[in-house]
Design a protein around this motif. Structure first.
Motif, PDB file in Angstrom:
ATOM      1  N   LEU A  39       0.823  -1.213   0.000  1.00 29.04           N
ATOM      2  CA  LEU A  39       0.000   0.000   0.000  1.00 29.04           C
ATOM      3  C   LEU A  39       0.853   1.258   0.000  1.00 29.04           C
ATOM      4  CD1 LEU A  39      -2.803  -1.019   2.543  1.00 29.04           C
ATOM      5  CD2 LEU A  39      -2.905  -1.004   0.044  1.00 29.04           C
ATOM      6  N   SER A  40       2.086   1.169   0.497  1.00 33.28           N
ATOM      7  CA  SER A  40       2.981   2.329   0.524  1.00 33.28           C
ATOM      8  C   SER A  40       3.908   2.370  -0.679  1.00 33.28           C
ATOM      9  CB  SER A  40       3.821   2.309   1.814  1.00 33.28           C
ATOM     10  OG  SER A  40       2.998   2.319   2.953  1.00 33.28           O
ATOM     11  N   LEU A  41       4.420   1.220  -1.075  1.00 29.73           N
ATOM     12  CA  LEU A  41       5.419   1.192  -2.142  1.00 29.73           C
ATOM     13  C   LEU A  41       4.798   1.365  -3.526  1.00 29.73           C
ATOM     14  CD1 LEU A  41       7.768  -1.661  -0.880  1.00 29.73           C
ATOM     15  CD2 LEU A  41       8.140   0.811  -0.778  1.00 29.73           C
ATOM     16  N   LEU A  42       3.631   0.762  -3.752  1.00 27.91           N
ATOM     17  CA  LEU A  42       3.026   0.857  -5.086  1.00 27.91           C
ATOM     18  C   LEU A  42       2.671   2.297  -5.461  1.00 27.91           C
ATOM     19  CD1 LEU A  42       0.824  -2.383  -5.239  1.00 27.91           C
ATOM     20  CD2 LEU A  42       3.018  -1.919  -6.365  1.00 27.91           C
ATOM     21  N   PRO A  43       2.016   3.075  -4.565  1.00 26.34           N
ATOM     22  CA  PRO A  43       1.770   4.487  -4.934  1.00 26.34           C
ATOM     23  C   PRO A  43       3.065   5.271  -5.151  1.00 26.34           C
ATOM     24  CG  PRO A  43       0.375   3.836  -3.109  1.00 26.34           C
ATOM     25  CD  PRO A  43       1.355   2.726  -3.313  1.00 26.34           C
ATOM     26  N   PHE A  44       4.098   4.958  -4.361  1.00 26.54           N
ATOM     27  CA  PHE A  44       5.370   5.666  -4.536  1.00 26.54           C
ATOM     28  C   PHE A  44       5.975   5.373  -5.905  1.00 26.54           C
ATOM     29  CE2 PHE A  44      10.024   5.711  -4.129  1.00 26.54           C
ATOM     30  CZ  PHE A  44      10.206   7.037  -3.798  1.00 26.54           C
ATOM     31  N   VAL A  45       5.970   4.099  -6.287  1.00 23.61           N
ATOM     32  CA  VAL A  45       6.499   3.730  -7.606  1.00 23.61           C
ATOM     33  C   VAL A  45       5.668   4.382  -8.706  1.00 23.61           C
ATOM     34  CG1 VAL A  45       6.879   1.789  -9.180  1.00 23.61           C
ATOM     35  CG2 VAL A  45       7.487   1.572  -6.759  1.00 23.61           C
ATOM     36  N   PHE A  46       4.360   4.449  -8.501  1.00 17.50           N
ATOM     37  CA  PHE A  46       3.462   5.064  -9.484  1.00 17.50           C
ATOM     38  C   PHE A  46       3.778   6.547  -9.646  1.00 17.50           C
ATOM     39  CE2 PHE A  46      -0.657   6.746 -10.900  1.00 17.50           C
ATOM     40  CZ  PHE A  46      -0.915   5.899 -11.967  1.00 17.50           C
ATOM     41  N   ILE A  47       4.037   7.236  -8.535  1.00 15.31           N
ATOM     42  CA  ILE A  47       4.348   8.672  -8.594  1.00 15.31           C
ATOM     43  C   ILE A  47       5.698   8.901  -9.259  1.00 15.31           C
ATOM     44  CG2 ILE A  47       4.858  10.693  -7.174  1.00 15.31           C
ATOM     45  CD1 ILE A  47       2.748   9.765  -5.237  1.00 15.31           C
ATOM     46  N   VAL A  48       6.677   8.031  -8.965  1.00 12.13           N
ATOM     47  CA  VAL A  48       7.984   8.156  -9.635  1.00 12.13           C
ATOM     48  C   VAL A  48       7.820   7.998 -11.142  1.00 12.13           C
ATOM     49  CG1 VAL A  48      10.248   7.085  -9.898  1.00 12.13           C
ATOM     50  CG2 VAL A  48       9.283   7.408  -7.607  1.00 12.13           C
ATOM     51  N   ALA A  49       6.990   7.022 -11.548  1.00 11.25           N
ATOM     52  CA  ALA A  49       6.736   6.833 -12.978  1.00 11.25           C
ATOM     53  C   ALA A  49       6.051   8.058 -13.585  1.00 11.25           C
ATOM     54  CB  ALA A  49       5.893   5.580 -13.188  1.00 11.25           C
ATOM     55  N   MET A  50       5.129   8.660 -12.840  1.00 17.06           N
ATOM     56  CA  MET A  50       4.468   9.874 -13.320  1.00 17.06           C
ATOM     57  C   MET A  50       5.464  11.012 -13.508  1.00 17.06           C
ATOM     58  SD  MET A  50       0.958   9.914 -11.062  1.00 17.06           S
ATOM     59  CE  MET A  50       0.619  11.606 -11.536  1.00 17.06           C
ATOM     60  N   SER A  51       6.413  11.138 -12.573  1.00 18.69           N
ATOM     61  CA  SER A  51       7.368  12.239 -12.662  1.00 18.69           C
ATOM     62  C   SER A  51       8.289  12.116 -13.870  1.00 18.69           C
ATOM     63  CB  SER A  51       8.208  12.305 -11.384  1.00 18.69           C
ATOM     64  OG  SER A  51       9.082  11.195 -11.299  1.00 18.69           O
ATOM     65  N   LEU A  52       8.381  10.931 -14.456  1.00 20.37           N
ATOM     66  CA  LEU A  52       9.220  10.705 -15.630  1.00 20.37           C
ATOM     67  C   LEU A  52       8.399  10.630 -16.915  1.00 20.37           C
ATOM     68  CD1 LEU A  52      11.590   7.981 -14.124  1.00 20.37           C
ATOM     69  CD2 LEU A  52      12.060  10.430 -14.373  1.00 20.37           C
ATOM     70  N   SER A  53       7.143  11.058 -16.842  1.00 20.12           N
ATOM     71  CA  SER A  53       6.250  10.892 -17.990  1.00 20.12           C
ATOM     72  C   SER A  53       5.404  12.142 -18.185  1.00 20.12           C
ATOM     73  CB  SER A  53       5.328   9.679 -17.785  1.00 20.12           C
ATOM     74  OG  SER A  53       6.061   8.529 -17.441  1.00 20.12           O
ATOM     75  N   ARG A  54       4.812  12.212 -19.368  1.00 17.48           N
ATOM     76  CA  ARG A  54       3.725  13.142 -19.625  1.00 17.48           C
ATOM     77  C   ARG A  54       2.437  12.356 -19.476  1.00 17.48           C
ATOM     78  NH1 ARG A  54       7.380  14.734 -23.709  1.00 17.48           N
ATOM     79  NH2 ARG A  54       8.128  16.876 -23.441  1.00 17.48           N
ATOM     80  N   VAL A  55       1.593  12.782 -18.565  1.00 17.65           N
ATOM     81  CA  VAL A  55       0.374  12.044 -18.239  1.00 17.65           C
ATOM     82  C   VAL A  55      -0.779  12.635 -19.026  1.00 17.65           C
ATOM     83  CG1 VAL A  55      -1.150  11.262 -16.398  1.00 17.65           C
ATOM     84  CG2 VAL A  55       1.289  11.595 -15.933  1.00 17.65           C
ATOM     85  N   HIS A  56      -1.450  11.814 -19.820  1.00 19.79           N
ATOM     86  CA  HIS A  56      -2.612  12.228 -20.609  1.00 19.79           C
ATOM     87  C   HIS A  56      -3.864  11.602 -19.994  1.00 19.79           C
ATOM     88  CE1 HIS A  56       0.056  13.757 -23.791  1.00 19.79           C
ATOM     89  NE2 HIS A  56       0.764  12.655 -23.598  1.00 19.79           N
ATOM     90  N   LEU A  57      -4.895  12.427 -19.836  1.00 21.23           N
ATOM     91  CA  LEU A  57      -6.121  11.963 -19.196  1.00 21.23           C
ATOM     92  C   LEU A  57      -7.251  11.730 -20.188  1.00 21.23           C
ATOM     93  CD1 LEU A  57      -6.131  14.300 -16.046  1.00 21.23           C
ATOM     94  CD2 LEU A  57      -5.281  11.966 -16.228  1.00 21.23           C
ATOM     95  N   LEU A  58      -7.219  12.400 -21.331  1.00 20.90           N
ATOM     96  CA  LEU A  58      -8.293  12.240 -22.304  1.00 20.90           C
ATOM     97  C   LEU A  58      -8.216  10.867 -22.956  1.00 20.90           C
ATOM     98  CD1 LEU A  58      -8.290  15.752 -24.044  1.00 20.90           C
ATOM     99  CD2 LEU A  58      -9.822  14.906 -22.260  1.00 20.90           C
ATOM    100  N   GLY A  59      -9.354  10.181 -22.979  1.00 18.83           N
ATOM    101  CA  GLY A  59      -9.394   8.853 -23.564  1.00 18.83           C
ATOM    102  C   GLY A  59      -8.754   7.794 -22.692  1.00 18.83           C
ATOM    103  N   GLY A  60      -8.651   8.056 -21.406  1.00 17.00           N
ATOM    104  CA  GLY A  60      -8.016   7.121 -20.492  1.00 17.00           C
ATOM    105  C   GLY A  60      -6.626   7.593 -20.092  1.00 17.00           C
ATOM    106  N   VAL A  61      -6.208   7.169 -18.938  1.00 20.98           N
ATOM    107  CA  VAL A  61      -4.900   7.576 -18.432  1.00 20.98           C
ATOM    108  C   VAL A  61      -3.802   6.921 -19.269  1.00 20.98           C
ATOM    109  CG1 VAL A  61      -3.361   7.607 -16.444  1.00 20.98           C
ATOM    110  CG2 VAL A  61      -5.828   7.866 -16.105  1.00 20.98           C
ATOM    111  N   ARG A  62      -2.861   7.744 -19.748  1.00 28.12           N
ATOM    112  CA  ARG A  62      -1.763   7.232 -20.573  1.00 28.12           C
ATOM    113  C   ARG A  62      -0.467   7.956 -20.218  1.00 28.12           C
ATOM    114  NH1 ARG A  62      -3.281   9.032 -24.882  1.00 28.12           N
ATOM    115  NH2 ARG A  62      -1.602  10.376 -25.675  1.00 28.12           N
ATOM    116  N   PHE A  63       0.586   7.174 -20.046  1.00 21.73           N
ATOM    117  CA  PHE A  63       1.894   7.728 -19.732  1.00 21.73           C
ATOM    118  C   PHE A  63       2.770   7.705 -20.986  1.00 21.73           C
ATOM    119  CE2 PHE A  63       2.058   6.593 -14.902  1.00 21.73           C
ATOM    120  CZ  PHE A  63       0.897   7.337 -14.726  1.00 21.73           C
ATOM    121  N   ASP A  64       3.335   8.864 -21.327  1.00 21.10           N
ATOM    122  CA  ASP A  64       4.345   8.951 -22.387  1.00 21.10           C
ATOM    123  C   ASP A  64       5.670   9.312 -21.738  1.00 21.10           C
ATOM    124  OD1 ASP A  64       2.474   8.387 -24.289  1.00 21.10           O
ATOM    125  OD2 ASP A  64       2.101  10.479 -24.830  1.00 21.10           O
ATOM    126  N   PHE A  65       6.640   8.434 -21.889  1.00 23.75           N
ATOM    127  CA  PHE A  65       7.918   8.638 -21.222  1.00 23.75           C
ATOM    128  C   PHE A  65       8.541   9.962 -21.677  1.00 23.75           C
ATOM    129  CE2 PHE A  65      12.563   8.025 -20.963  1.00 23.75           C
ATOM    130  CZ  PHE A  65      12.668   7.824 -19.591  1.00 23.75           C
TER     131      PHE A  65
END
Length: 306
Positions: A39-65
């Motif tokens: 519960l602690s590590l998964l959100p942290f890893v998710f946030i680290v991945a977000m910080s290295l990506s462009r997050v798109h919300l339209l049409g579903g959540v999508r990460f572009d590195f």
């Protein structure tokens, strides 16, 4: 010819009592650790991945590195730089004033012989009010039309909109924070003062020390560790403070009260730049860890971190 019996490793039954207790304690904590770690590590890893990506919300959540693009922005964005400066000023003013007033109030209560519990109960009331309500109360009291504080200022010859001017708005949110959290420092300092040995104070009085000397050389050194703990608690909260400022000024006027948490909220939920917001949040986490480690090192030097 004598023979030496082989040395067998100590079993759990023959291990020292402290070691057996630690093993038993570890078994008790294992289920909780196994549950809380994901519960602690998964959100942290998710946030680290977000910080290295462009997050798109339209049409579903999508990460572009995006590599280190967001991190470069964090260290080159002038708005974030100014927000950190405001956060530092806000941190120093709120925590400094709260520590000073908290120790002064605790000393006054310590000397109070009658009605101490009643006065302490009244003094602690602001601490139990939700920060959102503190912000709403402050906004109404400083309203230029019907606010009590605005009315007092007008009668003192000061015609100003408290929350409409940059300097007064910043001072107002600082004082609201001080009003709410000074009681916490008072309560912790009073607990430390109650543990100062009476024999030491009597010995100092017999040696002819004045009240100021007793306070400086006996009382304050005796409660320094307690005050350090209080400073750590308030510092961790002041770094990420958000509620009062958002309710009263929304970071204005002219970004005068836009500290880092307010800027983070604005980037994430007003501009929906979630990758950039994740990088800001992780930087705040790093700063919090550095400050916490500095306090823990000081506590360790005093032998209180064990």
């Amino acid at each position: 010819m004598t023979t030496t019996a082989p040395v067998r490793p100590a079993s759990a039954d023959t291990a020292p009592p402290r070691r057996r207790w630690l093993r038993f304690e570890g078994r008790l904590l294992a289920p909780g650790i196994l549950l809380l770690a994901p519960l602690s590590l998964l959100p942290f890893v998710f946030i680290v991945a977000m910080s290295l990506s462009r997050v798109h919300l339209l049409g579903g959540v999508r990460f572009d590195f995006a590599g280190l693009t967001n991190w470069v922005r964090v260290f080159t964005d002038p708005d974030i730089g100014l927000a950190w400066v405001r956060s530092l000023v806000y941190f120093v003013l709120t925590v400094g004033i709260e520590m000073l007033l908290g120790v002064v109030f605790a000393l006054c209560l310590w000397r109070l012989l009658r009605g101490r519990n009643t006065v302490l109960s009244l003094l602690l009331l602001p601490m139990f009010v939700a920060p959102v309500f503190v912000g709403l109360l402050g906004r109404f009291l400083t309203d230029s039309t019907f606010g009590l504080y605005a009315w007092v200022l007008r009668h003192l010859g000061i015609e100003t909109d408290v929350l409409g001017s940059q300097g007064t708005a910043f001072a107002a949110v600082v004082l609201m924070d001080v009003w709410e959290w000074t009681p916490l420092i008072t309560m912790i300092a009073l607990a430390g003062l109650s543990s100062v040995p009476l024999a030491i104070r009597e010995a100092a009085a017999l040696d002819g020390t004045s009240g100021w000397q007793l306070l400086r050389y006996v009382v304050l050194p005796s409660i320094s560790s307690v005050l350090l703990v209080a400073l750590l608690i308030r510092s961790m909260d002041a770094i990420r403070y958000f509620d009062i400022i958002w309710v009263t000024t929304n970071g204005g006027p002219a970004d005068a009260t836009k500290i880092v948490p307010v800027r983070l909220y604005e980037v994430a939920f007003r501009f929906f730049d979630l990758g950039y917001a994740a990088a800001i949040g992780l930087l705040m986490l790093v700063v919090s860890i550095v400050i916490a480690r500095a306090f823990v090192r000081l506590l360790d030097q005093k032998g209180l971190a064990r």
